[in-house]
Design an enzyme around this catalytic site. Structure first.
Site, PDB file in Angstrom:
ATOM      1  CD  GLU A 113      -5.136   8.163  14.634  1.00 26.99           C
ATOM      2  OE1 GLU A 113      -6.237   8.333  13.826  1.00 26.99           O
ATOM      3  OE2 GLU A 113      -4.018   7.509  14.142  1.00 26.99           O
ATOM      4  CG  HIS A 130       1.890   6.538  12.459  1.00 21.72           C
ATOM      5  ND1 HIS A 130       2.056   7.665  11.538  1.00 21.72           N
ATOM      6  CD2 HIS A 130       0.828   6.205  12.509  1.00 21.72           C
ATOM      7  CE1 HIS A 130       0.886   7.651  10.750  1.00 21.72           C
ATOM      8  NE2 HIS A 130       0.186   6.949  11.556  1.00 21.72           N
ATOM      9  CB  CYS A 185      -1.794   3.212  11.487  1.00 26.17           C
ATOM     10  SG  CYS A 185      -2.458   4.828  11.314  1.00 26.17           S
TER      11      CYS A 185
HETATM   12  P1  NAP Z   1      -7.717   6.653   0.556  1.00 21.11           P
HETATM   13  O1  NAP Z   1      -6.316   6.917   0.031  1.00 21.11           O
HETATM   14  O2  NAP Z   1      -8.496   7.752   0.714  1.00 21.11           O
HETATM   15  O3  NAP Z   1      -8.265   5.546  -0.094  1.00 21.11           O
HETATM   16  C1  NAP Z   1      -9.719   5.172  -0.211  1.00 21.11           C
HETATM   17  C2  NAP Z   1     -10.259   4.134  -0.999  1.00 21.11           C
HETATM   18  O4  NAP Z   1     -11.571   3.842  -1.123  1.00 21.11           O
HETATM   19  C3  NAP Z   1     -10.024   4.375  -2.830  1.00 21.11           C
HETATM   20  O5  NAP Z   1      -9.554   3.277  -3.405  1.00 21.11           O
HETATM   21  C4  NAP Z   1     -11.194   4.849  -2.844  1.00 21.11           C
HETATM   22  O6  NAP Z   1     -11.340   4.712  -4.350  1.00 21.11           O
HETATM   23  C5  NAP Z   1     -12.103   4.189  -2.229  1.00 21.11           C
HETATM   24  N1  NAP Z   1     -13.556   4.722  -2.133  1.00 21.11           N
HETATM   25  C6  NAP Z   1     -13.600   5.882  -1.634  1.00 21.11           C
HETATM   26  N2  NAP Z   1     -15.212   6.357  -1.709  1.00 21.11           N
HETATM   27  C7  NAP Z   1     -15.672   5.157  -2.026  1.00 21.11           C
HETATM   28  C8  NAP Z   1     -16.912   4.675  -2.362  1.00 21.11           C
HETATM   29  N3  NAP Z   1     -17.963   5.821  -2.197  1.00 21.11           N
HETATM   30  N4  NAP Z   1     -17.375   3.535  -2.935  1.00 21.11           N
HETATM   31  C9  NAP Z   1     -16.201   2.609  -3.082  1.00 21.11           C
HETATM   32  N5  NAP Z   1     -15.082   3.139  -2.659  1.00 21.11           N
HETATM   33  C10 NAP Z   1     -14.694   4.164  -2.630  1.00 21.11           C
HETATM   34  O7  NAP Z   1      -7.776   6.250   2.074  1.00 21.11           O
HETATM   35  P2  NAP Z   1      -6.605   4.884   2.820  1.00 21.11           P
HETATM   36  O8  NAP Z   1      -5.463   5.788   3.581  1.00 21.11           O
HETATM   37  O9  NAP Z   1      -6.032   3.966   1.970  1.00 21.11           O
HETATM   38  O10 NAP Z   1      -7.498   4.526   4.044  1.00 21.11           O
HETATM   39  C11 NAP Z   1      -8.427   3.389   3.556  1.00 21.11           C
HETATM   40  C12 NAP Z   1      -8.896   2.962   5.051  1.00 21.11           C
HETATM   41  O11 NAP Z   1      -7.961   2.363   5.845  1.00 21.11           O
HETATM   42  C13 NAP Z   1      -9.645   3.933   5.683  1.00 21.11           C
HETATM   43  O12 NAP Z   1     -10.809   3.544   6.556  1.00 21.11           O
HETATM   44  C14 NAP Z   1      -8.657   4.435   6.984  1.00 21.11           C
HETATM   45  O13 NAP Z   1      -8.999   4.854   8.121  1.00 21.11           O
HETATM   46  C15 NAP Z   1      -8.009   2.891   7.091  1.00 21.11           C
HETATM   47  N6  NAP Z   1      -6.408   3.084   7.603  1.00 21.11           N
HETATM   48  C16 NAP Z   1      -5.571   3.722   6.910  1.00 21.11           C
HETATM   49  C17 NAP Z   1      -4.112   3.744   7.429  1.00 21.11           C
HETATM   50  C18 NAP Z   1      -3.072   4.813   6.847  1.00 21.11           C
HETATM   51  O14 NAP Z   1      -2.038   4.816   7.390  1.00 21.11           O
HETATM   52  N7  NAP Z   1      -3.327   5.435   5.705  1.00 21.11           N
HETATM   53  C19 NAP Z   1      -3.956   2.961   8.605  1.00 21.11           C
HETATM   54  C20 NAP Z   1      -4.890   2.383   9.127  1.00 21.11           C
HETATM   55  C21 NAP Z   1      -6.073   2.331   8.674  1.00 21.11           C
HETATM   56  P3  NAP Z   1     -11.065   6.025  -5.755  1.00 21.11           P
HETATM   57  O15 NAP Z   1      -9.600   5.892  -5.930  1.00 21.11           O
HETATM   58  O16 NAP Z   1     -11.942   5.683  -6.852  1.00 21.11           O
HETATM   59  O17 NAP Z   1     -11.652   7.356  -4.965  1.00 21.11           O
END
Ligand code: NAP
Length: 346
Positions: free
Chosen positions: A202, A242, A150
């Site tokens: 990052e 950001h 991001c």
């Molecule tokens: P998050 O809020 O922690 O959500 C993680 C998701 O993955 C939830 O649906 C969780 O399900 C699931 N999950 C966790 N462990 C798992 C497992 N062992 N098997 C299957 N599903 C699992 O994370 P996020 O911020 O959405 O980020 C997700 C990805 O996008 C990451 O790789 C992050 O680096 C990337 N990203 C994030 C952003 C941002 O601004 N947030 C920007 C760019 C990229 P449960 O609810 O069941 O735990």
């Protein structure tokens, strides 16, 4: 035409943004939601701690969350969006690719792999052809395409616009929102009344991904842009958006007016989720913009804002801003999915 899509990691911060952005999408229809074992088997409304401004769409609220496993996802799905933690994604995504799925992923694993397109449709759509190289190398029937981090997405469109003046070096300092770390990323006790001058991994992501996005693909190999990129990344107590302060050393030393014009006129793409104008630039009369709260939702959170463009003795400095979970994550993957469809990969 309808394309059935699934979301891996649908309950998380980015997963929820997928659901919000895909509600009413002209082509993509959500047909599968997956998450961890603890969410699987529950209706979405119970599994997700929903925090978006709009309610959970009716068609999604009662949908059962499935296991993140190719054996439990229907073969009728044409495209999977992935927002899994990268440690999970590095195990799970290859299993879906082996099973023939096309995956548009947010996770950081494999972003810098030589045969994985890291794509922003407005910047480097031609890199999609790396899929041919990927299929030859890995024997996948499916395809893996990544969008950048991001913080990288926020800055790179402005650098792409300025590269016509010969980008030689850029230094960037970020002020990143807490949603960038996901729901469990930063506790309130850590971040309220505070700023944290370290976000693990990052800086390296910004320094490498920017050069890949701005690099050249000759049909067989991708070469990185040769500009030097230096990043300092900080977490601050904003929720979304950001803000980044950028210094750019450009061979042709454009004036601030020329730089503003290059950013404002940088071409967009004709895809359903793309903003009409990719970069909006505030003039000298509004030196305190862009700001996260005021500007992150520009064009449904899909446009980049910039401002404070000034000349220094050795280059240009300016600020830029994007919504990290919309343009910087879910929206970026959806745009890549729309590009895959437009280019005939689905
Ligand atoms: P998050 O809020 O922690 O959500 C993680 C998701 O993955 C939830 O649906 C969780 O399900 C699931 N999950 C966790 N462990 C798992 C497992 N062992 N098997 C299957 N599903 C699992 O994370 P996020 O911020 O959405 O980020 C997700 C990805 O996008 C990451 O790789 C992050 O680096 C990337 N990203 C994030 C952003 C941002 O601004 N947030 C920007 C760019 C990229 P449960 O609810 O069941 O735990």
């Amino acid at each position: 035409m309808t394309v059935q899509v699934g979301i891996l990691g649908a309950t998380g911060a980015v997963g929820q943004r997928f659901i919000q952005l895909l509600d009413g999408h002209p082509t993509f229809e959500i047909a599968a939601l997956t998450a961890s074992e603890s969410s699987a088997g529950h209706p979405y409304r119970e599994a997700a701690k929903w925090r978006a401004d709009s309610p959970i769409p009716d068609a999604i609220a009662g949908m059962e969350v499935g296991k993140t496993d190719p054996d439990h996802v229907s073969d009728d799905i044409d495209l999977l969006f992935s927002s899994l933690p990268s440690g999970v994604a590095s195990e799970v995504e290859p299993a879906f690719l082996d099973a023939g799925y096309v995956v548009s992923s947010n996770s950081s694993n494999d972003r810098m792999a030589d045969d994985v397109p890291l794509t922003i449709p407005e910047i480097n759509p031609g890199h999609l052809d790396l899929i041919e190289v990927q299929r030859d190398n890995r024997g996948w029937d499916g395809a893996l395409i990544k969008n950048p981090n991001c913080s990288t997405i926020t800055m790179v469109p402005t650098l792409a616009a300025l590269d016509e003046f010969g980008l030689e070096r850029t230094d960037v300092t970020t002020l990143q929102a807490v949603s960038g770390a996901g729901y469990s990323g930063v506790t309130s006790m850590e971040i309220i009344d505070n700023a944290i001058p370290h976000i693990g991994g990052e800086e390296a992501k910004m320094e490498t991904e920017s050069r890949k996005l701005l690099g050249e693909f000759d049909g067989a190999e991708l070469s990185l842009h040769d500009a030097e990129v230096n990043a300092s990344c900080n977490r601050i107590p904003t929720v979304d958006g950001h803000l980044e302060s950028v210094f750019a050393d450009l061979a042709d030393d454009p004036s601030p007016a020329e730089a503003r014009q290059a950013m404002e006129s940088f071409p967009g793409v004709d895809l359903p989720s793309a903003p009409e104008q990719l970069i909006h630039v505030f003039g000298d009369d509004q030196p305190d913009r862009p700001q996260p709260r005021l500007d992150r939702n520009r064009d449904d959170g899909m446009a980049i804002s910039a401002g404070g463009v000034q000349a220094t003795e050795s280059g240009l400095k300016y600020n830029c801003l994007a919504h990290n979970t919309l343009r910087g994550a879910a929206g970026a993957s959806i745009l890549n999915g729309e590009l895959l469809l437009e280019e005939g990969w689905l």
